[in-house]
Structures are given as structure tokens and as C-alpha cells.
Write a protein that holds these residues in place. Structure first.
Motif, short mmCIF file in Angstrom:
data_model
loop_
_atom_site.label_atom_id
_atom_site.label_comp_id
_atom_site.label_asym_id
_atom_site.label_seq_id
_atom_site.Cartn_x
_atom_site.Cartn_y
_atom_site.Cartn_z
N ALA A 283 38.47 39.00 33.38
CA ALA A 283 39.20 39.05 32.12
C ALA A 283 40.69 39.30 32.33
O ALA A 283 41.54 38.68 31.68
CB ALA A 283 38.61 40.14 31.22
N LEU A 284 41.03 40.19 33.26
CA LEU A 284 42.44 40.50 33.51
C LEU A 284 43.17 39.33 34.16
O LEU A 284 44.40 39.24 34.07
CB LEU A 284 42.55 41.74 34.41
CG LEU A 284 42.14 43.07 33.77
CD1 LEU A 284 42.10 44.17 34.80
CD2 LEU A 284 43.12 43.44 32.65
N ARG A 285 42.42 38.44 34.81
CA ARG A 285 43.04 37.27 35.44
C ARG A 285 43.02 36.04 34.52
O ARG A 285 43.48 34.98 34.91
CB ARG A 285 42.29 36.93 36.74
CG ARG A 285 42.47 37.96 37.83
CD ARG A 285 41.64 37.60 39.05
NE ARG A 285 41.88 38.52 40.15
CZ ARG A 285 41.25 38.47 41.32
NH1 ARG A 285 40.32 37.54 41.52
NH2 ARG A 285 41.53 39.34 42.28
N SER A 286 42.49 36.18 33.35
CA SER A 286 42.29 35.04 32.47
C SER A 286 43.57 34.64 31.75
O SER A 286 44.54 35.40 31.66
CB SER A 286 41.20 35.36 31.44
OG SER A 286 41.65 36.38 30.56
N GLU A 287 43.52 33.44 31.20
CA GLU A 287 44.64 32.95 30.40
C GLU A 287 44.80 33.79 29.14
O GLU A 287 45.91 33.97 28.63
CB GLU A 287 44.40 31.48 30.04
CG GLU A 287 45.56 30.84 29.28
CD GLU A 287 45.32 29.38 28.96
OE1 GLU A 287 46.09 28.81 28.17
OE2 GLU A 287 44.33 28.82 29.50
N LEU B 223 49.55 44.04 36.48
CA LEU B 223 48.65 44.85 35.66
C LEU B 223 47.20 44.70 36.12
O LEU B 223 46.44 45.67 36.12
CB LEU B 223 48.77 44.46 34.19
CG LEU B 223 50.10 44.78 33.50
CD1 LEU B 223 50.07 44.35 32.04
CD2 LEU B 223 50.43 46.26 33.61
N GLU B 224 46.81 43.49 36.52
CA GLU B 224 45.45 43.30 37.02
C GLU B 224 45.20 44.16 38.26
O GLU B 224 44.16 44.80 38.38
CB GLU B 224 45.24 41.82 37.37
CG GLU B 224 43.82 41.47 37.79
CD GLU B 224 43.58 41.64 39.28
OE1 GLU B 224 42.49 42.11 39.67
OE2 GLU B 224 44.50 41.31 40.06
N ARG B 225 46.18 44.22 39.14
CA ARG B 225 46.03 45.05 40.34
C ARG B 225 46.01 46.53 39.99
O ARG B 225 45.18 47.29 40.49
CB ARG B 225 47.17 44.77 41.32
CG ARG B 225 47.08 45.53 42.63
CD ARG B 225 48.28 45.25 43.51
NE ARG B 225 48.14 45.86 44.82
CZ ARG B 225 48.42 47.13 45.10
NH1 ARG B 225 48.85 47.92 44.13
NH2 ARG B 225 48.28 47.62 46.32
N LEU C 50 55.87 36.48 32.79
CA LEU C 50 54.60 36.91 32.23
C LEU C 50 53.49 36.85 33.26
O LEU C 50 52.64 37.75 33.33
CB LEU C 50 54.24 36.03 31.02
CG LEU C 50 55.19 36.10 29.82
CD1 LEU C 50 54.81 35.05 28.79
CD2 LEU C 50 55.16 37.49 29.20
N LEU C 51 53.49 35.82 34.09
CA LEU C 51 52.47 35.71 35.14
C LEU C 51 52.62 36.83 36.15
O LEU C 51 51.62 37.40 36.62
CB LEU C 51 52.58 34.34 35.83
CG LEU C 51 52.22 33.12 34.98
CD1 LEU C 51 52.52 31.84 35.74
CD2 LEU C 51 50.75 33.17 34.58
N GLU D 187 37.52 40.82 44.51
CA GLU D 187 36.76 39.59 44.39
C GLU D 187 36.36 39.37 42.93
O GLU D 187 36.16 40.32 42.18
CB GLU D 187 35.51 39.66 45.27
CG GLU D 187 35.81 39.78 46.76
CD GLU D 187 34.54 39.82 47.58
OE1 GLU D 187 33.45 39.75 46.98
OE2 GLU D 187 34.65 39.91 48.82
N GLU D 188 36.26 38.10 42.58
CA GLU D 188 35.81 37.77 41.24
C GLU D 188 34.43 38.37 41.02
O GLU D 188 33.51 38.19 41.82
CB GLU D 188 35.73 36.25 41.08
CG GLU D 188 35.45 35.80 39.68
CD GLU D 188 36.60 36.10 38.72
OE1 GLU D 188 36.33 36.68 37.65
OE2 GLU D 188 37.75 35.79 39.05
N ASP D 189 34.28 39.18 39.96
CA ASP D 189 33.02 39.90 39.75
C ASP D 189 31.92 39.04 39.13
O ASP D 189 30.77 39.47 39.02
CB ASP D 189 33.25 41.14 38.89
CG ASP D 189 34.04 40.83 37.62
OD1 ASP D 189 34.00 39.67 37.17
OD2 ASP D 189 34.70 41.75 37.10
N GLY D 190 32.26 37.84 38.69
CA GLY D 190 31.25 36.95 38.12
C GLY D 190 30.75 37.37 36.76
O GLY D 190 29.76 36.85 36.25
N VAL D 191 31.43 38.35 36.14
CA VAL D 191 31.01 38.83 34.83
C VAL D 191 31.50 37.86 33.76
O VAL D 191 32.70 37.56 33.67
CB VAL D 191 31.57 40.24 34.55
CG1 VAL D 191 31.23 40.69 33.15
CG2 VAL D 191 31.04 41.22 35.58
#
Length: 567
Positions: free
Chosen positions: A134-138, A172-174, A165-166, A69-73
Motif C-alpha cells: 500500500a505504501l508503494r502504491s500509486e 515515508l515507505e521506508r 512526490l515520488l 520485500e513485497e508482502d503480497g497482501v
């Protein structure tokens, strides 16, 4: 001692990989305390629950790898800069040379660059509260693109397009989700005496961070080398995706092997893979899987119960088992020994296995038309397809008891469990030379090249015609299996490895006197036992020792204080 057992998609879940091995290990080492850190692989696995846990498991902590889940950080400017630098270095380490395209191992510079970036991301996650956003960001995708377009990047990396790249960024995020966990404190993974990762890859990552943050020694066990699995399964991805992900898994494996105190494999075949991926030969140990021999005891002690005209194949039905070659070999066997029957025992593995089973049944019907005594009698095909649990084969031991010779026809095999089970049952075996087959059977069975039906047929006929040789090989196979592949030998081996690692690990925390010098014997051996001598004990220390010496480093005001704490 206290062991932190690190699993990925395995113990303590009911449907976990290597569940039986881990459960037997924990139950067999009842003198130790275990804390389990489990990464689940699916929602279904979590819904199915855990196996019953023994009392020596004091705590279980779980985290999903299949979702985050999105951590909201929200990162500030400085944190965003730190992330861009660390993630950019990680991406650059994947794009420059190494295992993704060349035949050699990554250089020391590349390995250091990867490690520095990995631990930099871990420290950022610890300071800021997580990396998921951050890992899911552009910014992550842009950093990956810059690394792929940089001078000196791999040719295949330079060919990566936006979809590639996507895909890599999502993977990598996982893979890096364990960096965001809150497991790496002094009262959590930092309090164990030893981290035991039961596989490479994601399971080893918490152990690497526990070592980095708290100095906890790491033991890595691989019964199936994760990097090898990635090579064999990541065949449908585009070349750029495959190159980058292979580089990531190769760097992570090399880092785990480098930081681990000891690396164990289940056989020499896996051990060669570990060496090729950067493991130091001096750290490597071979510990064979432990299997329950008791359920095969009755069959193993009664070899005369076998049908001398029956061959048995047992396993998961899938293309890698090459039942097609076995069926073609059986046509040659029937020409030499017309009374011979073949019993194929096993369930299909997934949809591919189901389709393969249907193909094999059709081939068997074509190769062996039903035989009948007369024009009005019902025929009987010499090849049967069965599953364990039916009226004729209620147990696995009954399946091995059904034939005089057990056959393995695989073209790909890791550790051949079915061969060990046949050996426990005192059965002579004919196997293809793949994986760890030769290492397992030693000289107690016949081995032929894979995809060679004629050689397979000749070996089977040789054993069908020689009763004395079958019995001699079966007895030798049973003796070898009981010596090398039992649960008891596995538990004994790991118990010795645990003691070896802890005995060579420096004490993480020491008591200092007023001048800053360490006080010898300030923390006695009995300090970890409950009692009056621990009620007023000082909490002291430095990194690198047992978990019972826990707490921040402090300075003793006087030697008398140390004496009081130890009394």
C-alpha cells in the motif's frame, strides 16, 4: 524486570552505532532480563553479525530497514479506503504549517492529526497483514499530491513536482516499515515491563506501537538528536522534499516525546533541541554517556610523562573538525614557542575525510617547510599526521600521553568524546565553544570561539608557558570526568530511571470477581518466579503494568479461585 531494548542500526550488530554504550548498559544491569528489537541499517551490517551477548539477553528479534520485500497482501475495498483515509491524513498533517516552514512547534491539532493517522495505519497493518504494498502504491503518491495541492498547504509543499512526490513517498515507505512488523502482540513487545528506545526516529516507533496496543511504558534516549541530524544532512534535497520530510521527522519526534514516560539526553545541548522539538521539560533527564576510564588510568596517574612542548589533536579527520584553523593557529604558536610540535592523530572519515586529510597535509607542508640543522641534513616537519596502532602510538592512551595539552578545533560537535578521554588522562585542554564542550569541561579547560586561529593560538601558548596551571587544570579535569562520565554512573542512572517508570505505571491486568470488581492482591509479588505457586495460577489482566501479569482479562468465578491461584 523485563526490558525491551529498541535499536536502529546499532546493538547487537558488530558495526552498530552506540554499540559499546548499549552493551555496557545490558551487562551492567545483569539483574534484569533484556529482549532486543533491532532494526538493521544495511545488508553489510547484518552479514557482519552480532557482538557476543550476555546471558541476561533472552531473545533478539531483528528486521531490516534497508529493504522490504513485497508482502503480497491484497487489500479489499474497505481496507483500501481505510488506507487512503489514514495516509491522506498523515500527508495533510505534514503539509499544514509547523516545523517544516515556520519557526514554531506544531499545534496540538496538527500533532493529534498526525498521531491519529499514524496509529490508524498501524491498526490497518495489524488487521490486514502489512503496509508495504500500500505504501508503494500509486494511491499513496496521489494522496500525497492531494495534500500538497490542498488549500492552506505550505507554500513549499505546493511547489512539489512529481519527482519530489515520488522521493517523499519512497522515504515515508521506508520510515514506516516498522508499522508492518509482527512485534506488537501480548507475548512479544506486549509482555515487557518497559520499552527503552536507544534513539529517536525509527527506533522509537515500535515503542510507540507497544504503548498504543499494549500499554507498555516508553523511555526514549537520544545521545544525538535524530531531528538535528536530519536538519544537518538533508541539505541536497529540493526545498519541497526537505520541507515535507522535515515535517515528518518533526511530527514523529514530537509524538515520541509526548508519549514517552521519560526522555533522556546525553547533554544540555541535546536537551535544548528536545525541548525545542516539543519535549515536556518535566520529562527530560540528562544522563551523560558512560565511558571506560580504566584504560586511561595509568596515563592519568602519571601526568609527568607528557612532553611539555607538544600539542595533541585526536579524532576523526573530517571538515567539521576544522584542522585548517588549527594549522593556521599553529603558525602563531611557533612564533611564540619555536620548540612546540603538533601531533594530529586520527583516521579519515570516508572519502570526504580522505580528501580533507590530503588537503591538510599539503597545507602543513606549505606552512612549515621541513626544518634541518644544516644544508645536508634531512628536515623534520613540526606537524605530524599519525594513526593509533603504529609503533609510536600503539594505544589511544599513548596518544594522549604524548602531549601536555590536548586541542579540539571543531566547528560542529555533539558530545566531545575526545575531550572526556583527555580529561581521564589528566590533560589540560583548549577547545572551541561548540556543542556540549563547555558543559563537559566545566572550568577545567580553556575555551575559545570557533574559526578563530588567533584566539586558539593564544590559549595554547598560555598553557605551554605555565606548567603549574596545566597540572592544576589537568587534575581538576580528571576528577570531573571520573565523577560524571564513567560507565558506572551511566548504569546507575538508567537503573534508577527504569525503577521510577515502572513504579509509576499502573498494573495492566487485574483479576475481577463475579461482580466485576478488582480483587486486591490476587497476583502476588512472587507470581513471576518459577515454582509451584505459579503452576495453576490464573492468567489475568488490564493494561499498564509489568509483563509477568500477562494474559487476557478474565472473571474469577469465586474468591476461592483467586486464593488457589495465589497459593
Amino acid at each position: 524486570m523485563r526490558i525491551g531494548l529498541l535499536t536502529e542500526g546499532g546493538y547487537p550488530y558488530v558495526s552498530g552505532d552506540a554499540r559499546l554504550w548499549c552493551d555496557r548498559l545490558v551487562r551492567g544491569l545483569e539483574q534484569h532480563e533484556f529482549t532486543i528489537y533491532a532494526l538493521s541499517s544495511s545488508e553489510r551490517q547484518e552479514d557482519e553479525g552480532w557482538v557476543p551477548l550476555p546471558p541476561q539477553v533472552s531473545r533478539v528479534r531483528t528486521a531490516p530497514l534497508w529493504t522490504a520485500e513485497e508482502d503480497g497482501v491484497g487489500y479489499g475495498r474497505r481496507a483500501r479506503r481505510r488506507f487512503a483515509e489514514c495516509y491522506g491524513e498523515l500527508a495533510a498533517a505534514l503539509c499544514e504549517g509547523g516545523v517544516a516552514e515556520a519557526s514554531g512547534e506544531p499545534s496540538a491539532t496538527e500533532a493529534d492529526r498526525f498521531a491519529s493517522a499514524l496509529y490508524g495505519l498501524a491498526e490497518l497493518a495489524r488487521d490486514e497483514g502489512g503496509l508495504v504494498g500500500a505504501l508503494r502504491s500509486e494511491a499513496a503518491v496521489r494522496a500525497l499530491e492531494r495534500a500538497c495541492r490542498a488549500p492552506g498547504a505550505l507554500r513549499t509543499a505546493r511547489e512539489a513536482r512529481v519527482p519530489d512526490l515520488l522521493t517523499v513517498a519512497a522515504h515515508l515507505e521506508r520510515a514506516l516499515r516498522p508499522l508492518s512488523l509482527d512485534w506488537y502482540e501480548d507475548d512479544d513487545l506486549g509482555s515487557v515491563d518497559l520499552c527503552h528506545a536507544t534513539s529517536g526516529g525509527a527506533a522509537a516507533l515500535p515503542g510507540l506501537l507497544a504503548r498504543h496496543f499494549c500499554g507498555v511504558p516508553l523511555l526514549v534516549t537520544e545521545y544525538g538528536v535524530r531531528l538535528r541530524t536530519h536538519y544537518l544532512t538533508a541539505t541536497e534535497s529540493s526545498p519541497p522534499v526537505r520541507a515535507l520530510l522535515t515535517a515528518f521527522h518533526g511530527r514523529l519526534a514530537a509524538e515520541a516525546y509526548s508519549r514517552a514516560a521519560i526522555v533522556t539526553s546525553g547533554n544540555a545541548h541535546a536537551r535544548r533541541w528536545q525541548e525545542r522539538c516539543g519535549a515536556d521539560r518535566d520529562k527530560l533527564r540528562t544522563v551523560y554517556p558512560g565511558m571506560d576510564a580504566a584504560r586511561f588510568a595509568d596515563v592519568g596517574e602519571s601526568p609527568e610523562c607528557a612532553d611539555p612542548h607538544t600539542l595533541v589533536w585526536i579524532g576523526r579527520v573530517e571538515p567539521a573538525k576544522d584542522l585548517v584553523s588549527l594549522l593556521h593557529a599553529f603558525t602563531e604558536i611557533r612564533k611564540e614557542e619555536p620548540k612546540t610540535r603538533l601531533r594530529i592523530v586520527g583516521a579519515p572519515s570516508g572519502s570526504e575525510g580522505t580528501a580533507y586529510l590530503g588537503h591538510c597535509k599539503a597545507l602543513a607542508a606549505q606552512l612549515f617547510p621541513d626544518e634541518a640543522d644544516g644544508p645536508h641534513a634531512v628536515g623534520d616537519n613540526p606537524v605530524s599526521f599519525e594513526e593509533i596502532g603504529g609503533p609510536e602510538l600503539p594505544t589511544l592512551a599513548d596518544a594522549y600521553a604524548a602531549g601536555a595539552v590536548t586541542v579540539l578545533s571543531s566547528v560542529v560537535e555533539g558530545f566531545p568524546i575526545s575531550l572526556v578521554e583527555a580529561m581521564f588522562c589528566g590533560r589540560a585542554t583548549v577547545s572551541t565553544d561548540v556543542g556540549a564542550v563547555v558543559e563537559v569541561i566545566g572550568g577545567t579547560g580553556l575555551v575559545v570561539p570557533p574559526r578563530n586561529p588567533r584566539a586558539l593560538a593564544e590559549a595554547c601558548v598560555a598553557l605551554l608557558r605555565d606548567t603549574e596551571r596545566r597540572e592544576r587544570l589537568g587534575a581538576a579535569a580528571r576528577a570531573r570526568a571520573l565523577e560524571l562520565f564513567t560507565v558506572e554512573q551511566n548504569i546507575t542512572a538508567f537503573h534508577g530511571i527504569y525503577l521510577d517508570i515502572v513504579s509509576r505505571t499502573p498494573v495492566r491486568r487485574v483479576l475481577l470477581d463475579a461482580t466485576g470488581e478488582p480483587l486486591p492482591f490476587a497476583t502476588p509479588a512472587e507470581a513471576h518466579l518459577p515454582g509451584r505457586w505459579t503452576e495453576q495460577g490464573l492468567r489475568v489482566v488490564a493494561r499498564g503494568g509489568p509483563g509477568w501479569a500477562a494474559g487476557p482479562p478474565v472473571r474469577a468465578t469465586a474468591p476461592a479461585a483467586a486464593t488457589e491461584g495465589a497459593s
